[in-house]
Design an enzyme around this catalytic site. Structure first.
Site, PDB file in Angstrom:
ATOM      1  N   LYS A  60      -5.995  -6.537   8.136  1.00  0.00           N
ATOM      2  CA  LYS A  60      -5.862  -6.741   9.583  1.00  0.00           C
ATOM      3  C   LYS A  60      -6.238  -8.173   9.972  1.00  0.00           C
ATOM      4  CE  LYS A  60      -4.438  -3.507   9.045  1.00  0.00           C
ATOM      5  NZ  LYS A  60      -4.327  -2.444   8.045  1.00  0.00           N
ATOM      6  N   ALA A 191       8.299   0.187   0.282  1.00  0.00           N
ATOM      7  CA  ALA A 191       8.315   0.004   1.742  1.00  0.00           C
ATOM      8  C   ALA A 191       7.405   1.021   2.412  1.00  0.00           C
ATOM      9  CB  ALA A 191       9.739   0.123   2.277  1.00  0.00           C
ATOM     10  N   GLY A 192       6.223   1.238   1.831  1.00  0.00           N
ATOM     11  CA  GLY A 192       5.213   2.087   2.483  1.00  0.00           C
ATOM     12  C   GLY A 192       4.417   1.240   3.461  1.00  0.00           C
ATOM     13  N   VAL A 193       3.375   1.832   4.006  1.00  0.00           N
ATOM     14  CA  VAL A 193       2.573   1.146   5.027  1.00  0.00           C
ATOM     15  C   VAL A 193       2.043  -0.188   4.502  1.00  0.00           C
ATOM     16  CG1 VAL A 193       0.489   1.312   6.437  1.00  0.00           C
ATOM     17  CG2 VAL A 193       1.894   3.333   6.059  1.00  0.00           C
ATOM     18  N   VAL A 247      13.174  -0.477  -8.846  1.00  0.00           N
ATOM     19  CA  VAL A 247      12.827  -1.561  -9.773  1.00  0.00           C
ATOM     20  C   VAL A 247      12.700  -0.985 -11.177  1.00  0.00           C
ATOM     21  CG1 VAL A 247      11.053  -3.250 -10.392  1.00  0.00           C
ATOM     22  CG2 VAL A 247      11.703  -2.925  -7.987  1.00  0.00           C
ATOM     23  N   VAL A 283       3.237   0.381  -4.596  1.00  0.00           N
ATOM     24  CA  VAL A 283       3.937   1.652  -4.809  1.00  0.00           C
ATOM     25  C   VAL A 283       3.008   2.853  -4.634  1.00  0.00           C
ATOM     26  CG1 VAL A 283       5.730   0.664  -6.259  1.00  0.00           C
ATOM     27  CG2 VAL A 283       3.595   1.435  -7.303  1.00  0.00           C
ATOM     28  N   ASP A 325     -10.264   9.440  -0.051  1.00  0.00           N
ATOM     29  CA  ASP A 325      -9.029   9.235  -0.817  1.00  0.00           C
ATOM     30  C   ASP A 325      -8.980  10.025  -2.116  1.00  0.00           C
ATOM     31  OD1 ASP A 325      -8.177   7.459   1.088  1.00  0.00           O
ATOM     32  OD2 ASP A 325      -7.927   5.755  -0.277  1.00  0.00           O
ATOM     33  N   ALA A 333      -8.673   5.634   6.199  1.00  0.00           N
ATOM     34  CA  ALA A 333     -10.114   5.437   6.343  1.00  0.00           C
ATOM     35  C   ALA A 333     -10.714   6.413   7.358  1.00  0.00           C
ATOM     36  CB  ALA A 333     -10.393   4.000   6.768  1.00  0.00           C
ATOM     37  N   HIS A 457      -2.207   0.844  36.975  1.00  0.00           N
ATOM     38  CA  HIS A 457      -1.000   0.025  37.031  1.00  0.00           C
ATOM     39  C   HIS A 457      -1.392  -1.431  37.183  1.00  0.00           C
ATOM     40  CE1 HIS A 457       3.075  -1.198  37.933  1.00  0.00           C
ATOM     41  NE2 HIS A 457       2.601  -1.873  38.968  1.00  0.00           N
TER      42      HIS A 457
HETATM   43  P1  FAD Z   1     -12.765   3.763  -1.083  1.00  0.00           P
HETATM   44  O1  FAD Z   1     -12.736   2.931   0.141  1.00  0.00           O
HETATM   45  O2  FAD Z   1     -11.820   3.445  -2.177  1.00  0.00           O
HETATM   46  O3  FAD Z   1     -14.267   3.707  -1.602  1.00  0.00           O
HETATM   47  C1  FAD Z   1     -14.677   4.317  -2.775  1.00  0.00           C
HETATM   48  C2  FAD Z   1     -15.894   3.590  -3.301  1.00  0.00           C
HETATM   49  O4  FAD Z   1     -16.417   4.312  -4.393  1.00  0.00           O
HETATM   50  C3  FAD Z   1     -15.566   2.196  -3.832  1.00  0.00           C
HETATM   51  O5  FAD Z   1     -16.437   1.277  -3.250  1.00  0.00           O
HETATM   52  C4  FAD Z   1     -15.776   2.324  -5.333  1.00  0.00           C
HETATM   53  O6  FAD Z   1     -16.270   1.122  -5.929  1.00  0.00           O
HETATM   54  C5  FAD Z   1     -16.822   3.410  -5.391  1.00  0.00           C
HETATM   55  N1  FAD Z   1     -16.827   4.127  -6.663  1.00  0.00           N
HETATM   56  C6  FAD Z   1     -15.773   4.668  -7.324  1.00  0.00           C
HETATM   57  N2  FAD Z   1     -16.152   5.281  -8.448  1.00  0.00           N
HETATM   58  C7  FAD Z   1     -17.502   5.123  -8.504  1.00  0.00           C
HETATM   59  C8  FAD Z   1     -18.482   5.525  -9.430  1.00  0.00           C
HETATM   60  N3  FAD Z   1     -18.163   6.222 -10.535  1.00  0.00           N
HETATM   61  N4  FAD Z   1     -19.769   5.170  -9.196  1.00  0.00           N
HETATM   62  C9  FAD Z   1     -20.113   4.459  -8.084  1.00  0.00           C
HETATM   63  N5  FAD Z   1     -19.227   4.069  -7.174  1.00  0.00           N
HETATM   64  C10 FAD Z   1     -17.940   4.391  -7.373  1.00  0.00           C
HETATM   65  N6  FAD Z   1      -6.595   2.967   5.971  1.00  0.00           N
HETATM   66  C11 FAD Z   1      -6.619   3.068   7.318  1.00  0.00           C
HETATM   67  O7  FAD Z   1      -7.013   4.100   7.847  1.00  0.00           O
HETATM   68  N7  FAD Z   1      -6.199   2.029   8.106  1.00  0.00           N
HETATM   69  C12 FAD Z   1      -5.737   0.871   7.587  1.00  0.00           C
HETATM   70  O8  FAD Z   1      -5.371  -0.043   8.330  1.00  0.00           O
HETATM   71  C13 FAD Z   1      -5.698   0.737   6.177  1.00  0.00           C
HETATM   72  N8  FAD Z   1      -5.243  -0.395   5.605  1.00  0.00           N
HETATM   73  C14 FAD Z   1      -5.249  -0.516   4.254  1.00  0.00           C
HETATM   74  C15 FAD Z   1      -4.794  -1.706   3.694  1.00  0.00           C
HETATM   75  C16 FAD Z   1      -4.788  -1.880   2.328  1.00  0.00           C
HETATM   76  C17 FAD Z   1      -4.289  -3.175   1.741  1.00  0.00           C
HETATM   77  C18 FAD Z   1      -5.281  -0.833   1.488  1.00  0.00           C
HETATM   78  C19 FAD Z   1      -5.339  -1.015   0.008  1.00  0.00           C
HETATM   79  C20 FAD Z   1      -5.745   0.346   2.036  1.00  0.00           C
HETATM   80  C21 FAD Z   1      -5.719   0.519   3.430  1.00  0.00           C
HETATM   81  N9  FAD Z   1      -6.166   1.713   4.022  1.00  0.00           N
HETATM   82  C22 FAD Z   1      -6.140   1.828   5.390  1.00  0.00           C
HETATM   83  C23 FAD Z   1      -6.641   2.857   3.235  1.00  0.00           C
HETATM   84  C24 FAD Z   1      -8.179   2.902   3.217  1.00  0.00           C
HETATM   85  O9  FAD Z   1      -8.662   1.697   2.678  1.00  0.00           O
HETATM   86  C25 FAD Z   1      -8.642   4.094   2.404  1.00  0.00           C
HETATM   87  O10 FAD Z   1      -8.082   5.280   2.910  1.00  0.00           O
HETATM   88  C26 FAD Z   1     -10.169   4.215   2.452  1.00  0.00           C
HETATM   89  O11 FAD Z   1     -10.776   3.065   1.931  1.00  0.00           O
HETATM   90  C27 FAD Z   1     -10.638   5.453   1.673  1.00  0.00           C
HETATM   91  O12 FAD Z   1     -12.003   5.530   1.720  1.00  0.00           O
HETATM   92  P2  FAD Z   1     -12.854   6.186   0.537  1.00  0.00           P
HETATM   93  O13 FAD Z   1     -14.286   5.992   0.943  1.00  0.00           O
HETATM   94  O14 FAD Z   1     -12.361   7.539   0.251  1.00  0.00           O
HETATM   95  O15 FAD Z   1     -12.535   5.309  -0.744  1.00  0.00           O
HETATM   96  P1  AMP Z   2       3.282   4.551  -0.209  1.00  0.00           P
HETATM   97  O1  AMP Z   2       3.022   5.602  -1.260  1.00  0.00           O
HETATM   98  O2  AMP Z   2       3.545   5.096   1.161  1.00  0.00           O
HETATM   99  O3  AMP Z   2       2.269   3.446  -0.201  1.00  0.00           O
HETATM  100  O4  AMP Z   2       4.663   3.860  -0.589  1.00  0.00           O
HETATM  101  C1  AMP Z   2       5.004   3.426  -1.875  1.00  0.00           C
HETATM  102  C2  AMP Z   2       6.507   3.305  -1.954  1.00  0.00           C
HETATM  103  O5  AMP Z   2       6.899   2.689  -3.176  1.00  0.00           O
HETATM  104  C3  AMP Z   2       7.206   4.663  -1.893  1.00  0.00           C
HETATM  105  O6  AMP Z   2       8.064   4.691  -0.775  1.00  0.00           O
HETATM  106  C4  AMP Z   2       7.983   4.718  -3.214  1.00  0.00           C
HETATM  107  O7  AMP Z   2       9.260   5.322  -3.061  1.00  0.00           O
HETATM  108  C5  AMP Z   2       8.142   3.241  -3.603  1.00  0.00           C
HETATM  109  N1  AMP Z   2       8.359   3.025  -5.056  1.00  0.00           N
HETATM  110  C6  AMP Z   2       7.692   3.591  -6.090  1.00  0.00           C
HETATM  111  N2  AMP Z   2       8.174   3.164  -7.296  1.00  0.00           N
HETATM  112  C7  AMP Z   2       9.190   2.284  -7.012  1.00  0.00           C
HETATM  113  C8  AMP Z   2      10.097   1.482  -7.823  1.00  0.00           C
HETATM  114  N3  AMP Z   2      10.065   1.482  -9.161  1.00  0.00           N
HETATM  115  N4  AMP Z   2      11.007   0.695  -7.177  1.00  0.00           N
HETATM  116  C9  AMP Z   2      11.038   0.667  -5.824  1.00  0.00           C
HETATM  117  N5  AMP Z   2      10.227   1.392  -5.032  1.00  0.00           N
HETATM  118  C10 AMP Z   2       9.307   2.195  -5.593  1.00  0.00           C
END
Ligand code: FAD
Ligand code: AMP
Length: 485
Positions: A60, A191-193, A247, A283, A325, A333, A457
């Site tokens: 962001k 073309a995901g988020v 791909v 992907v 996740d 998040a 408004h």
């Molecule tokens: P994580 O944030 O992955 O945290 C897990 C933590 O556990 C990590 O710090 C890891 O190091 C730790 N861990 C793992 N295994 C171990 C272990 N064995 N021992 C100790 N520690 C460990 N979501 C949104 O809602 N809005 C957004 O705008 C958004 N933008 C995103 C942009 C990008 C580029 C990416 C990659 C993700 C984005 N997300 C967004 C998704 C969001 O980041 C995740 O859904 C969120 O971080 C999940 O939270 P979590 O706590 O489950 O996992």
């Molecule tokens: P998301 O899971 O929403 O982050 O999106 C990932 C996207 O990557 C999905 O829409 C998939 O269809 C796409 N994807 C996965 N593998 C391939 C590939 N080999 N070539 C092109 N697109 C892919």
């Protein structure tokens, strides 16, 4: 191996699922520890997980910086503002992003201290009998026991064999937050988020961006009206999104600064290749369950590698939970954090339950895309009778004043009860606007409830109001399609 103290709650992972769970558990008076393995450049423990370090927040920060640049470049002139000597200092942009990340991750350490959460640095592994073994960066092992364990280990980017990561040329989402210069030709797989957001950042800064997507449909999870409008809008912005394009291979060619990546893909014309200066692989993400569970821990994974849990995030072992996740459901998040809160409160004897039907989704492009609840295509497939109200931003005085007239708000309500079932937005501040409808849905509102509410408004929120009015054919500022009176 040292056997240390017992906690009432041990949380594994300090991302938005884990750190929030730990803070809430401590607030409720439970003796809580949170274990995190993330190491910063100085070898210190870094809290915040994917979201704060390499996800939501840094992406962001770059989206906001690049949006300001693109706005100054393309849209200021309409206001009479000239900006002829515009330039972008990429290193300053990255520095700002890194500073925000440090502020926020440091803030969590502060919150842990304030709430009395014990922070433990190292990689955790769940053994049998609710024992957690922690290996610190020096390799030293220590074991802790807990009455309750919350697993919040999160997720990592998926890599695919046709596009292995190579230095800073072929990167995942983390690498795409660190480009030191603007690539001239940028390829994005997926073309995901995340692909759309990161593609947008670099496109705004001047890259020629091509997005390669295997599926034939664009944003299949979004409402069709919105995904069509989004595709059109992105195309106008210069994002070249190639659907039905899989791909199949990649190769880095050239030397030093002249390295490029040749990407091979198949589409309706057969096999083709394109040359890019950099390639981002977006992907999807997978749960991070490696080295986390000993075979006798009793905690099981589902067929896709997520920890198997029920609606209350309980695993198959009593008093062991998993959130965020690493379990089923959207990888978001806010979903992760709310699961953390739910579990902490259930451990403390409360009985909250997340409403999984009412989790908003956002794509932070410009305009933003945001939605909640059911799409029209889902309702059609389920045979539900519904009414739809749509209002375009082009008919909003405030949107015109802001030069932000692209997009619309679409509200869907059940025909018989008028209960709101979904809201789908492409437009300015869509993320914040959709939240109004998330609240309405949580309160079981009808479209008439929104229609009868007073909106200030002139605001962008009036577009939500007018869409609610349009559900029953009462919008004031557009001609309505004939509907019930
Ligand atoms: P994580 O944030 O992955 O945290 C897990 C933590 O556990 C990590 O710090 C890891 O190091 C730790 N861990 C793992 N295994 C171990 C272990 N064995 N021992 C100790 N520690 C460990 N979501 C949104 O809602 N809005 C957004 O705008 C958004 N933008 C995103 C942009 C990008 C580029 C990416 C990659 C993700 C984005 N997300 C967004 C998704 C969001 O980041 C995740 O859904 C969120 O971080 C999940 O939270 P979590 O706590 O489950 O996992
Ligand atoms: P998301 O899971 O929403 O982050 O999106 C990932 C996207 O990557 C999905 O829409 C998939 O269809 C796409 N994807 C996965 N593998 C391939 C590939 N080999 N070539 C092109 N697109 C892919």
């Amino acid at each position: 191996i040292l056997m240390s103290e017992n906690f009432q709650v041990i949380v594994i992972g300090a991302g938005p699922a884990g750190y929030v769970a730990a803070i809430r558990a401590a607030q409720l008076g439970l003796k809580t520890a949170c274990i995190e393995k993330w190491i910063d450049d100085n070898g210190k423990c870094k809290l915040g997980g994917t979201c704060l370090n390499v996800g939501c927040i840094p992406s962001k920060a770059l989206l906001d910086s690049s949006h300001k640049f693109a706005e100054a470049k393309h849209d200021f002139s309409i206001h009479g503002i000239s900006s002829n000597d515009l330039s972008m200092d990429i290193s300053k942009m990255l520095e700002r992003k890194n500073k925000i990340v440090s502020q926020l991750t440091g803030g969590i350490s502060g919150l842990f201290k304030a709430n009395g959460v014990h922070s433990i640095f190292g990689a955790a592994k769940l053994l049998a009998n609710k024992i957690v073994e922690v290996t610190d960066p020096s390799g030293k092992k220590e074991q802790y026991t807990a009455d309750h364990i919350i697993i919040a280990a999160g997720s990592v980017p998926i890599t695919i064999p046709p596009a292995p990561l190579v230095d800073d040329i072929v990167v995942d989402s983390t690498g795409a937050l660190e480009f030191k210069s603007v690539p001239q030709k940028l390829g994005v797989i997926g073309a995901g988020v995340i692909g759309l957001e990161l593609g947008s950042v670099w496109a705004r800064l001047g890259s020629q961006v091509t997005v390669l997507e295997a599926l034939d449909d664009f944003l299949p999870a979004a409402d069709l009206t919105i995904s069509k409008e989004t595709f059109k809008t992105f195309k106008k912005q210069g994002l070249d999104i190639k659907l039905g394009t899989r791909v199949t291979g990649s190769e880095v060619i050239g030397e030093g600064d002249n390295r490029q990546v040749k990407v091979e893909f198949t589409d309706s014309n057969g096999k083709t290749e394109m040359l890019f200066d950099r390639l981002i692989v977006c992907v999807g993400r997978r749960p991070l369950s490696e080295n986390l569970l000993s075979p006798d821990s009793g905690v099981n994974l589902d067929e896709r590698g997520f920890i198997f849990v029920n609606e209350q995030c309980e695993t198959e072992v009593r008093d062991i939970y998993a959130v965020g996740d690493i379990v089923r459901g959207p990888m978001l998040a806010h979903k992760a954090s709310e699961e953390g809160v739910m579990v902490a409160e259930r451990i403390a004897g409360k009985k909250p339950q997340i409403n999984y039907e009412n989790i908003p989704n956002v794509i932070y492009t410009h305009p933003e895309i945001a939605w909640v609840g059911k799409t029209e295509q889902e309702l059609k497939a389920a045979g539900t009778d519904y009414n739809v109200g749509i209002f375009p931003f082009s008919a909003s005085g405030r949107a015109m004043a802001a030069n932000e007239t692209t997009g619309m708000v679409k509200i869907i309500a059940e025909a018989k009860s008028d209960r709101i079932l979904g809201c789908h937005i492409i437009g300015p501040s869509a993320a914040d606007l959709v939240q109004q409808v998330v609240i309405a849905i949580e309160f079981g509102a009808s479209s008439e409830d929104l229609a009868l509410t007073v909106f200030s408004h002139p605001t962008l929120s009036e577009v939500v109001h007018e869409a609610a009015l349009a559900v029953s054919g009462h919008a004031i500022h557009i001609p309505n399609k004939p509907k019930r009176s």
